[in-house]
Every structure is written in C-alpha cells, then in structure tokens.
Motif scaffolding. Structure first.
Motif, PDB file in Angstrom:
ATOM      1  N   ARG A  25      39.404  54.212  -6.539  1.00  0.00           N
ATOM      2  CA  ARG A  25      40.529  54.677  -7.355  1.00  0.00           C
ATOM      3  C   ARG A  25      41.065  53.457  -8.100  1.00  0.00           C
ATOM      4  NH1 ARG A  25      39.430  57.963  -3.845  1.00  0.00           N
ATOM      5  NH2 ARG A  25      39.944  60.161  -3.814  1.00  0.00           N
ATOM      6  N   CYS A  26      40.771  53.409  -9.377  1.00  0.00           N
ATOM      7  CA  CYS A  26      40.976  52.181 -10.165  1.00  0.00           C
ATOM      8  C   CYS A  26      42.370  52.043 -10.760  1.00  0.00           C
ATOM      9  CB  CYS A  26      39.927  52.096 -11.265  1.00  0.00           C
ATOM     10  SG  CYS A  26      38.259  51.934 -10.601  1.00  0.00           S
ATOM     11  N   ARG A  27      43.245  52.988 -10.552  1.00  0.00           N
ATOM     12  CA  ARG A  27      44.619  52.869 -11.041  1.00  0.00           C
ATOM     13  C   ARG A  27      45.552  52.656  -9.870  1.00  0.00           C
ATOM     14  NH1 ARG A  27      44.389  57.706 -15.307  1.00  0.00           N
ATOM     15  NH2 ARG A  27      42.950  56.722 -16.732  1.00  0.00           N
ATOM     16  N   GLU A  28      46.715  52.125 -10.173  1.00  0.00           N
ATOM     17  CA  GLU A  28      47.769  51.905  -9.187  1.00  0.00           C
ATOM     18  C   GLU A  28      47.298  51.077  -7.987  1.00  0.00           C
ATOM     19  OE1 GLU A  28      49.776  55.539  -8.197  1.00  0.00           O
ATOM     20  OE2 GLU A  28      49.744  56.209 -10.269  1.00  0.00           O
ATOM     21  N   PRO A  29      46.945  49.819  -8.238  1.00  0.00           N
ATOM     22  CA  PRO A  29      46.509  48.965  -7.118  1.00  0.00           C
ATOM     23  C   PRO A  29      47.669  48.624  -6.194  1.00  0.00           C
ATOM     24  CG  PRO A  29      46.758  47.667  -9.107  1.00  0.00           C
ATOM     25  CD  PRO A  29      46.959  49.107  -9.504  1.00  0.00           C
ATOM     26  N   LEU A  30      47.314  48.314  -4.977  1.00  0.00           N
ATOM     27  CA  LEU A  30      48.267  47.778  -4.013  1.00  0.00           C
ATOM     28  C   LEU A  30      48.314  46.280  -4.256  1.00  0.00           C
ATOM     29  CD1 LEU A  30      49.996  47.912  -1.415  1.00  0.00           C
ATOM     30  CD2 LEU A  30      47.868  47.669  -0.128  1.00  0.00           C
TER      31      LEU A  30
END
Length: 139
Positions: A25-30
């Motif tokens: 999941r390439c959006r919203e990284p931690l």
C-alpha cells in the motif's frame, strides 16, 4: 474504504495452480523519524491460501533489488532481512520454491513450489520499479 489503486504488487511468483506475491500500500506511509514504512501483505494462493502482514521501507525495496540479482545468479534469497516481521525465502530451483515465514512469534512456514514462466525475473524487476515509482509519488 481502501483505495485499490494504491496497492501495487512488489513481486509475484505464480503458475496456473498457486502463487505467492507481496502487495504494498504505497500511500499514507507510517513515519518513524525520517524513515517511511508502507503496509504490505504476503499473499499465498492455491491449495493453501492466506495473507500475512508486514511493513516495507525504502531500504527493503533496495534489498529486494539485490535479491533479484542473487536469484538471477541462481542463488537463494531471503527478504526482508532483520526478522522484524514475516518474510519470504526464494530458492531458484525447478520449480522455484518460495517459503513464506510468518512473524517470529508463530514460527509458521509454508513452502510453495511454483513452476514460473520464463519471464518471471524481468516481470518482477518491472514490479519493483512500479512500487518504487508509486512510493516516490506518495512522498
């Protein structure tokens, strides 16, 4: 609701019967300090099916590139390193053997022999490039 467009395959080993892949999941990284981690899952399909979660960093993507180089040289590879989460071990035999290891806490492992096509290495390099591009776009 999860935006499916944000999910990109990092790699896939598949034949008509079974498969092992990693979806990132390439959006919203931690964010942990300056490091970005992306949620991912190892997905097993076929006679045995299941999903196990892990996180992927930029360093992990670079490491997967080195693993592809090792597989091209007909050496085995383990990814991601560090034992912090689930991981895969790939042995480039005929058929390719992909072993999925759950996190260190359960110590469960599933070995999947996969009769990959002739273009599997190039296809996986293209998938890696796609994840790198998606991660860069999300920065």
């Amino acid at each position: 609701m999860v935006d499916e467009a944000q999910v990109v395959e990092l790699f896939r080993f598949a034949d008509p019967v079974q498969s092992v892949s990693v979806e990132v999941r390439c959006r919203e990284p931690l964010l942990l300090g300056e490091d970005r981690y992306y949620a991912a899952e190892i997905v097993v399909g076929g006679f045995v099916s299941g999903r196990v979660g892990l996180t992927v960093s930029q360093d992990d993507l670079e490491e997967w590139g080195r693993c592809l180089d090792a597989l091209q040289a007909e050496e085995g590879a383990e990814w991601p390193a560090g034992g912090r989460s689930a991981w895969v071990e790939v042995v480039p035999d005929d058929p390719v053997e992909v072993t999925v290891h759950d996190s260190p806490s359960t110590q469960i492992a599933v070995r999947v022999p996969i009769d990959v096509g002739s273009e599997w290495l190039q296809e996986n390099r293209l998938r890696l490039a796609g994840v790198r591009e998606a991660v860069t776009a999300s920065s």
